[in-house]
Structures are given as C-alpha cells and as structure tokens.
Design a protein around this motif. Sequence first.
Motif, PDB file in Angstrom:
ATOM      1  N   GLY A 169       0.725  -0.956  -0.084  1.00  0.00           N
ATOM      2  CA  GLY A 169       0.104   0.085  -0.082  1.00  0.00           C
ATOM      3  C   GLY A 169       0.657   1.248  -0.104  1.00  0.00           C
ATOM      4  N   GLN A 170       0.326   2.232  -0.773  1.00  0.00           N
ATOM      5  CA  GLN A 170       1.189   3.375  -0.685  1.00  0.00           C
ATOM      6  C   GLN A 170       0.120   4.630  -0.148  1.00  0.00           C
ATOM      7  OE1 GLN A 170       4.326   3.473  -1.830  1.00  0.00           O
ATOM      8  NE2 GLN A 170       3.972   1.457  -1.953  1.00  0.00           N
ATOM      9  N   GLY A 171       0.015   5.693  -0.938  1.00  0.00           N
ATOM     10  CA  GLY A 171      -0.782   6.815  -0.356  1.00  0.00           C
ATOM     11  C   GLY A 171      -1.806   7.071  -1.079  1.00  0.00           C
ATOM     12  N   PRO A 172      -2.849   8.080  -0.669  1.00  0.00           N
ATOM     13  CA  PRO A 172      -3.964   8.415  -1.390  1.00  0.00           C
ATOM     14  C   PRO A 172      -3.437   8.943  -2.627  1.00  0.00           C
ATOM     15  CG  PRO A 172      -3.679  10.040   0.360  1.00  0.00           C
ATOM     16  CD  PRO A 172      -2.543   8.928   0.516  1.00  0.00           C
ATOM     17  N   VAL A 173      -4.416   8.937  -3.874  1.00  0.00           N
ATOM     18  CA  VAL A 173      -4.358   9.500  -5.143  1.00  0.00           C
ATOM     19  C   VAL A 173      -4.642  10.667  -5.167  1.00  0.00           C
ATOM     20  CG1 VAL A 173      -4.826   9.112  -7.800  1.00  0.00           C
ATOM     21  CG2 VAL A 173      -4.636   6.927  -6.182  1.00  0.00           C
ATOM     22  N   GLN A 174      -3.703  11.567  -5.767  1.00  0.00           N
ATOM     23  CA  GLN A 174      -4.020  13.129  -5.759  1.00  0.00           C
ATOM     24  C   GLN A 174      -5.289  13.277  -6.651  1.00  0.00           C
ATOM     25  OE1 GLN A 174      -0.440  14.875  -7.020  1.00  0.00           O
ATOM     26  NE2 GLN A 174       0.774  14.311  -5.190  1.00  0.00           N
ATOM     27  N   ASP A 175      -6.254  14.157  -6.334  1.00  0.00           N
ATOM     28  CA  ASP A 175      -7.422  14.667  -7.022  1.00  0.00           C
ATOM     29  C   ASP A 175      -8.281  13.595  -7.341  1.00  0.00           C
ATOM     30  OD1 ASP A 175      -5.988  17.262  -7.082  1.00  0.00           O
ATOM     31  OD2 ASP A 175      -5.107  16.754  -8.813  1.00  0.00           O
ATOM     32  N   ALA A 176      -8.205  12.440  -6.570  1.00  0.00           N
ATOM     33  CA  ALA A 176      -9.158  11.406  -6.628  1.00  0.00           C
ATOM     34  C   ALA A 176      -9.475  10.895  -5.074  1.00  0.00           C
ATOM     35  CB  ALA A 176      -8.690  10.294  -7.322  1.00  0.00           C
ATOM     36  N   PRO A 177     -10.616  11.422  -4.393  1.00  0.00           N
ATOM     37  CA  PRO A 177     -10.960  11.084  -3.288  1.00  0.00           C
ATOM     38  C   PRO A 177     -11.204   9.614  -3.045  1.00  0.00           C
ATOM     39  CG  PRO A 177     -11.773  13.371  -3.661  1.00  0.00           C
ATOM     40  CD  PRO A 177     -11.165  13.063  -5.174  1.00  0.00           C
ATOM     41  N   GLY A 178     -10.939   8.695  -2.087  1.00  0.00           N
ATOM     42  CA  GLY A 178     -11.519   7.505  -1.873  1.00  0.00           C
ATOM     43  C   GLY A 178     -10.536   6.504  -2.571  1.00  0.00           C
ATOM     44  N   LEU A 179      -9.642   7.095  -3.576  1.00  0.00           N
ATOM     45  CA  LEU A 179      -8.656   6.090  -4.290  1.00  0.00           C
ATOM     46  C   LEU A 179      -7.321   6.157  -3.676  1.00  0.00           C
ATOM     47  CD1 LEU A 179      -9.746   6.616  -7.922  1.00  0.00           C
ATOM     48  CD2 LEU A 179     -10.189   4.578  -6.483  1.00  0.00           C
ATOM     49  N   PHE A 180      -6.790   4.868  -3.533  1.00  0.00           N
ATOM     50  CA  PHE A 180      -5.178   4.959  -3.022  1.00  0.00           C
ATOM     51  C   PHE A 180      -4.275   4.014  -3.943  1.00  0.00           C
ATOM     52  CE2 PHE A 180      -8.217   5.531   0.491  1.00  0.00           C
ATOM     53  CZ  PHE A 180      -7.651   6.132   1.077  1.00  0.00           C
ATOM     54  N   ASN A 181      -3.043   4.470  -4.166  1.00  0.00           N
ATOM     55  CA  ASN A 181      -2.127   3.793  -4.946  1.00  0.00           C
ATOM     56  C   ASN A 181      -1.600   2.548  -4.323  1.00  0.00           C
ATOM     57  OD1 ASN A 181      -1.990   5.699  -7.095  1.00  0.00           O
ATOM     58  ND2 ASN A 181      -0.790   6.904  -5.899  1.00  0.00           N
ATOM     59  N   TRP A 182      -1.469   1.514  -4.962  1.00  0.00           N
ATOM     60  CA  TRP A 182      -1.034   0.099  -4.542  1.00  0.00           C
ATOM     61  C   TRP A 182       0.220  -0.264  -5.439  1.00  0.00           C
ATOM     62  CZ3 TRP A 182      -2.500  -2.836  -0.070  1.00  0.00           C
ATOM     63  CH2 TRP A 182      -3.664  -2.094   0.497  1.00  0.00           C
ATOM     64  N   LEU A 183       1.534  -0.438  -4.895  1.00  0.00           N
ATOM     65  CA  LEU A 183       2.242  -0.791  -6.017  1.00  0.00           C
ATOM     66  C   LEU A 183       2.305  -2.448  -5.881  1.00  0.00           C
ATOM     67  CD1 LEU A 183       5.106  -0.070  -7.169  1.00  0.00           C
ATOM     68  CD2 LEU A 183       6.379  -0.658  -5.266  1.00  0.00           C
ATOM     69  N   VAL A 184       2.196  -2.786  -7.274  1.00  0.00           N
ATOM     70  CA  VAL A 184       1.949  -4.162  -7.422  1.00  0.00           C
ATOM     71  C   VAL A 184       3.113  -5.075  -8.205  1.00  0.00           C
ATOM     72  CG1 VAL A 184       0.349  -6.008  -8.631  1.00  0.00           C
ATOM     73  CG2 VAL A 184      -0.394  -3.972  -7.434  1.00  0.00           C
ATOM     74  N   SER A 185       3.490  -6.034  -7.580  1.00  0.00           N
ATOM     75  CA  SER A 185       4.361  -6.984  -8.640  1.00  0.00           C
ATOM     76  C   SER A 185       3.801  -8.215  -8.996  1.00  0.00           C
ATOM     77  CB  SER A 185       5.539  -7.175  -7.899  1.00  0.00           C
ATOM     78  OG  SER A 185       6.417  -6.214  -7.690  1.00  0.00           O
ATOM     79  N   CYS A 186       3.587  -8.699 -10.310  1.00  0.00           N
ATOM     80  CA  CYS A 186       2.971  -9.827 -10.651  1.00  0.00           C
ATOM     81  C   CYS A 186       3.928 -10.660 -11.880  1.00  0.00           C
ATOM     82  CB  CYS A 186       1.629  -9.615 -11.186  1.00  0.00           C
ATOM     83  SG  CYS A 186       1.649  -8.323 -12.443  1.00  0.00           S
ATOM     84  N   VAL A 187       3.597 -11.922 -11.787  1.00  0.00           N
ATOM     85  CA  VAL A 187       4.179 -12.624 -12.737  1.00  0.00           C
ATOM     86  C   VAL A 187       3.269 -14.060 -13.039  1.00  0.00           C
ATOM     87  CG1 VAL A 187       5.470 -14.212 -11.016  1.00  0.00           C
ATOM     88  CG2 VAL A 187       6.394 -13.981 -13.420  1.00  0.00           C
ATOM     89  N   SER A 188       3.457 -14.635 -14.288  1.00  0.00           N
ATOM     90  CA  SER A 188       3.036 -15.899 -14.716  1.00  0.00           C
ATOM     91  C   SER A 188       3.150 -16.785 -13.593  1.00  0.00           C
ATOM     92  CB  SER A 188       3.218 -16.125 -16.087  1.00  0.00           C
ATOM     93  OG  SER A 188       2.555 -17.576 -16.157  1.00  0.00           O
ATOM     94  N   GLN A 189       1.864 -17.639 -13.165  1.00  0.00           N
ATOM     95  CA  GLN A 189       2.222 -18.621 -12.258  1.00  0.00           C
ATOM     96  C   GLN A 189       3.061 -19.717 -12.775  1.00  0.00           C
ATOM     97  OE1 GLN A 189      -0.951 -21.301 -10.872  1.00  0.00           O
ATOM     98  NE2 GLN A 189      -1.120 -19.733  -9.142  1.00  0.00           N
ATOM     99  N   SER A 190       2.988 -20.133 -14.137  1.00  0.00           N
ATOM    100  CA  SER A 190       3.873 -21.360 -14.528  1.00  0.00           C
ATOM    101  C   SER A 190       5.371 -20.777 -14.529  1.00  0.00           C
ATOM    102  CB  SER A 190       3.289 -21.471 -15.992  1.00  0.00           C
ATOM    103  OG  SER A 190       3.104 -20.282 -16.673  1.00  0.00           O
ATOM    104  N   LEU A 191       5.538 -19.421 -14.881  1.00  0.00           N
ATOM    105  CA  LEU A 191       6.795 -19.127 -15.043  1.00  0.00           C
ATOM    106  C   LEU A 191       7.657 -19.091 -13.649  1.00  0.00           C
ATOM    107  CD1 LEU A 191       7.123 -16.065 -17.303  1.00  0.00           C
ATOM    108  CD2 LEU A 191       8.299 -18.395 -17.634  1.00  0.00           C
ATOM    109  N   LEU A 192       6.694 -18.722 -12.641  1.00  0.00           N
ATOM    110  CA  LEU A 192       7.387 -18.654 -11.321  1.00  0.00           C
ATOM    111  C   LEU A 192       7.397 -20.369 -10.961  1.00  0.00           C
ATOM    112  CD1 LEU A 192       7.813 -17.577  -8.419  1.00  0.00           C
ATOM    113  CD2 LEU A 192       5.477 -17.665  -7.761  1.00  0.00           C
ATOM    114  N   GLN A 193       6.513 -21.248 -11.174  1.00  0.00           N
ATOM    115  CA  GLN A 193       6.984 -22.270 -10.637  1.00  0.00           C
ATOM    116  C   GLN A 193       8.022 -23.329 -11.407  1.00  0.00           C
ATOM    117  OE1 GLN A 193       5.538 -23.853  -8.140  1.00  0.00           O
ATOM    118  NE2 GLN A 193       4.369 -22.077  -7.878  1.00  0.00           N
ATOM    119  N   ARG A 194       8.342 -22.691 -12.649  1.00  0.00           N
ATOM    120  CA  ARG A 194       9.226 -23.201 -13.431  1.00  0.00           C
ATOM    121  C   ARG A 194      10.862 -22.784 -12.864  1.00  0.00           C
ATOM    122  NH1 ARG A 194      10.293 -22.429 -20.008  1.00  0.00           N
ATOM    123  NH2 ARG A 194      11.872 -24.030 -20.362  1.00  0.00           N
TER     124      ARG A 194
END
Length: 593
Positions: free
Chosen positions: A201-226
Amino acid sequence: MNLKNLLPFGKANPLLVCETDGFSLRGAVLSRVGHQLSVLYQAHIDQSDMVTAVPELLAALKNQGWQGKSKAVLLSPAVLSTLVELPVNPKKPRPLQQMLALIKNESELLLMQHMMRWSVGYLLVGRGHMTEEQAQTILDLQQGKSHANNDMPLQEKFSFRRFGDLAEELGYIKRSQLNACLSVQEWLKSDDEQIECNWAGQGPVQDAPGLFNWLVSCVSQSLLQRWVGVFATEGLELTALYPFTACSSVFLPDDKETKITLDSHPGETVAIREEGGYVTHQHTYLNTDKSALAGCLESYHALPSSQFVPVYLSCDQAEMTELVKGLQQSIEVVLHPLEHAAMSAQLTIGMLGAASHYFALGKKNVCVAVLESGPIAPLLQRLEVRAGLLAGLLLLLLMVSELTLFVRQYTLETEYQPLQSRWSLLDAAKRRVDDEIKNIKKTQTELNQQQTEQQRLKSRLDFYYQAIPARVSLIKDLLGALQIAVTNEVIVTSLTESDRTQDQLPLLPEIKPNETEKMLDTEHFTLQAWALSESAAQFFIQTMQKTLAPSNLEVRDVPVVNSTGPMGLNGFSIKMQLVRRVPLASLRLQQID
C-alpha cells in the motif's frame, strides 16, 4: 507486504541473489552483518538456457567455497512492477482473498501486455542483432505489404511464416542468435492466464478522493513454478521473484521529501516519483532502439512537473559516468547516482537492493517481491498472528494476575511484618500474663492451704481455749448440781451424752427476720437415777432444774416410775434429758467467725 513478513526469522543466514536479463545469469551470496550487507561469493554465466545456466552458476559459487545451503531470490524481467489505483485504504486492507481478487483484476491486462512485449523481434532488436527497420520489414511481409528494400516477390505464404525464420532467410540474423532468443522467450513469456502477485500500500491518489495507490508486482504462475523447479532440482529454495527494475529504490533516503528515481536498463527505463514517503507515479519506457540517455529523458518528462525535485539514477556501472553527464546537461536538477560499495560487474545495484529488501535493511514499501508461497495477509488477518495475539493476551492476563498476586502478597507481607511483631509482643505479654495467672493461682492455692491450716489451727485453738474450758465449766456445773441434788435417798445410776457436740453441728441456715429469738439444742445429756421415795425423786428433779438453769441446761422428759433399785429395794426410777439451749443467732455468729 514484503519478504520481512514472510521470513521474520533467520535474517542473518546467507542469501543467494540471482539476476537474469534472459541472456545471462548473475549470482551472489550475501549475508547481513549488523546493518550492512556482506558479499561472500559472486559469479556470472553467459547462457540463455536457464536449465543449464542455474547449475553452472551454482557450481561456480561452490568452487569459491559456498556450501550451497542458502535460500534464493531472483530478479527477472518477466516480473511486472506497476502502480494501480484501488478504493482500499492501506491502513484498513480488506481480507486477503478480496485483495487478491482486486489486484488480479487490475493486473491481468497489464501483465498480458507486458508478456506480449517479449516477442522474438523485440528480443533480437534489443540484443542488437537487427535494427528496427529490419524488424518492420519482416512485419510488413507478414502482413502482405510491399517494402522498398525487399527484392522478394510478395507471396501470400509470408503471413504464415515465423518472424525468426523470415529474419534468418533475409540474412538479418544467424540461426544461433535466433535459437538464443527463442530460449530466452521461454523464460520471459507465458500464455498461462494464472498469475501470482503481491502488493504494498502507498498513499492516496491526488485529486481522486477515496482512491489509493498500490504498488503491485506480478508474474505468470507457470513461470514462477518453473523457476522454483529449476532451483529445487539443485536443492535450493527459491522464495521470491523480484522485478528487474525498481529494486534499487530501496537505497533511497527514508524521508518524506519528494524525489524521483530513474532506473535504466538496456531497452527499458523506469521512472518512479515519491512524495511523502509513498510512490505516487511510475512510468516505464521501452527504448530498444534508443540510447539510455534518451530513455531516461523520456521517462523523466513523462512524470508530473519535476522541477527542483532531486533525481536518483540507477544504471550499469559502465554507463553511470556518461549518463550522469548527459542528464546534467539536459535537465537542471540535483542528480544523485545510486551506488554501493559492493557493486561489481557480477553484482548489480538491483541485486543489492533485493538483498537489502530481503534483510529489511532499506525502504520496504518501494519494492515488492512475488512470493513463492503467495501473498501474505495483513498481520491482524493471519490465523497464526491472531493465535499468537490470543496467546499473548492470555499470557498478559496471566502476567497481570501474577503481578497482582505478587503486589498483594508483597502488600500482605509488608503489613504482616508489623502485625507479626505486634503479635509476638502480644504473645509474649500473654505468656507473661499466663505465668502471672499461674503464679496467682499457685499463690491462691497456697493461701487457701494457709487459710485451711489457719482455720484448722483456729479450730484447734478454739477447742483448747474455748470448747474445753466451756465443757469443763459445763461439767462442773452439772457435777455441782448433782452434788446439791443428790441426797441419801437418791442414787445416780448413769450419766451419758449424745454424739451431737458443738464441733459436729451442721451448717446453720440463714436466720429469717422472724427467727431472731429461735433457740437451738447444742448439748444433750441423759441422766438416770433411783430414789427411795417419790418425794425424794421430785426433790431431786426440782433441785436439778434450779441448779442447771444458770448454765442454760433444761431438764426435759422426766418420767418417775416404780422400779426396783439396788439390793432389791422398792423405789422410783428417774430418767431425765438435760439439754443445753443456745440462741440460733449466737451460734451463727460463732460459725461465721
């Protein structure tokens, strides 16, 4: 979330950090010493087939003395790092499954676009095996378009030819180059729709009340298991995959100041803007056919107004000096190169950033690793944490109870000491009183004995000084009366006394008011006599009454009857009772005395 939450223990153990760009594999074994990283071993393998590269890298590290017992993390371009907006406050995260669904919904399309970039043409151009124009020519042929530089006749079959085969046929590349890119593509691209992700979790989005920034990392599940399977074959546990870019942000100052990070890699530049300690913007620029300077400038200007905001630069050591010079000439900002004393050709700043993140030595919310075990729920949502909190609460209650009992015991002991001292004094006083009572009882017994002895002595004295003289006087009076009353015609035959004497009188009753003149018999004599004539008998009786009256002796029951006397003579027998009467009051006084 970060790896610190996954591995709260064993942070001092060595860690194998690997990094691949698809065509090579770097590796270094690091450990944490205090608040610093210590590099133990490092190696580099130029091999695009990772099934071969991983064992070769491990063998090179073991030849340097590594025991091969560390856990491992990997930095890979296949891991997408992005910033998404969610209506979820990081301070109040939703349950893990809800968060996972939200993150996947926002990340699936972005990851799909990220995977599509790893085409054979992109890899060939990125490695410099062919130009952008040559790649465009092949694309035109595949789409049935004519090209000025193409001498081949347009054929419908081109649309069914593979990009690499056409490139080789046109002479743009060699077969070995194509095979290497195809091998790299297997470790960067996957058609699997299942993804693994993690977030911070990060901070609130500027000029967008109720929204918050989230830093996400993702990868294909098959690649991870490989990747996990390749390391497991060598007896190592791959715990996480890190994004190829942005790991160096771990070394930024941990403050609230606004700052920008430019992370430059061949063919790609990532610009990250931080405000108030949170990531607010992230922009990725692909620049396979442009210089690193051009990519940094494009990324920098893609962010919101960055004037007077300090910029931190992360790139390969060989390009650092030239890139810093070019940026300083192009933009008027304070530029800070991100460097580390342990950096080398085999150990990049990104690898050091991932190790610092793993050991929790730097900023934790600017870098996110995809964990092999999956994302971790917030602390208060974890079953083991709740169980631990419950156990801790029970332990705390137990400690409070123990502390309360200890305080009460201490208070009681504190109050008990003076009470014990007082009790000891009272006990000693009681013993003294008991001793005094015993002494008093003993004295009382002795006094009683003395009184008894005195009473006995008094009785004896009374007997000798009062009773005997009184008796002697009484006997004298009685004998004197007999001497007067007895004549020649009277004979006294017997004189007896009853057993009732003054010494044997019972306890006298209380004297009632109407009994003050009551008399009591105290002496009793029986006198028997014989007279020749009745007149002599009567004279004898009358004489005895007169004579004994002064002595308080009464003559009672005087029968005179005919009776034979001595020598067979006829006469009269006399039997009289002589009773001494004494007032009851005087006897009571004598007994009291």
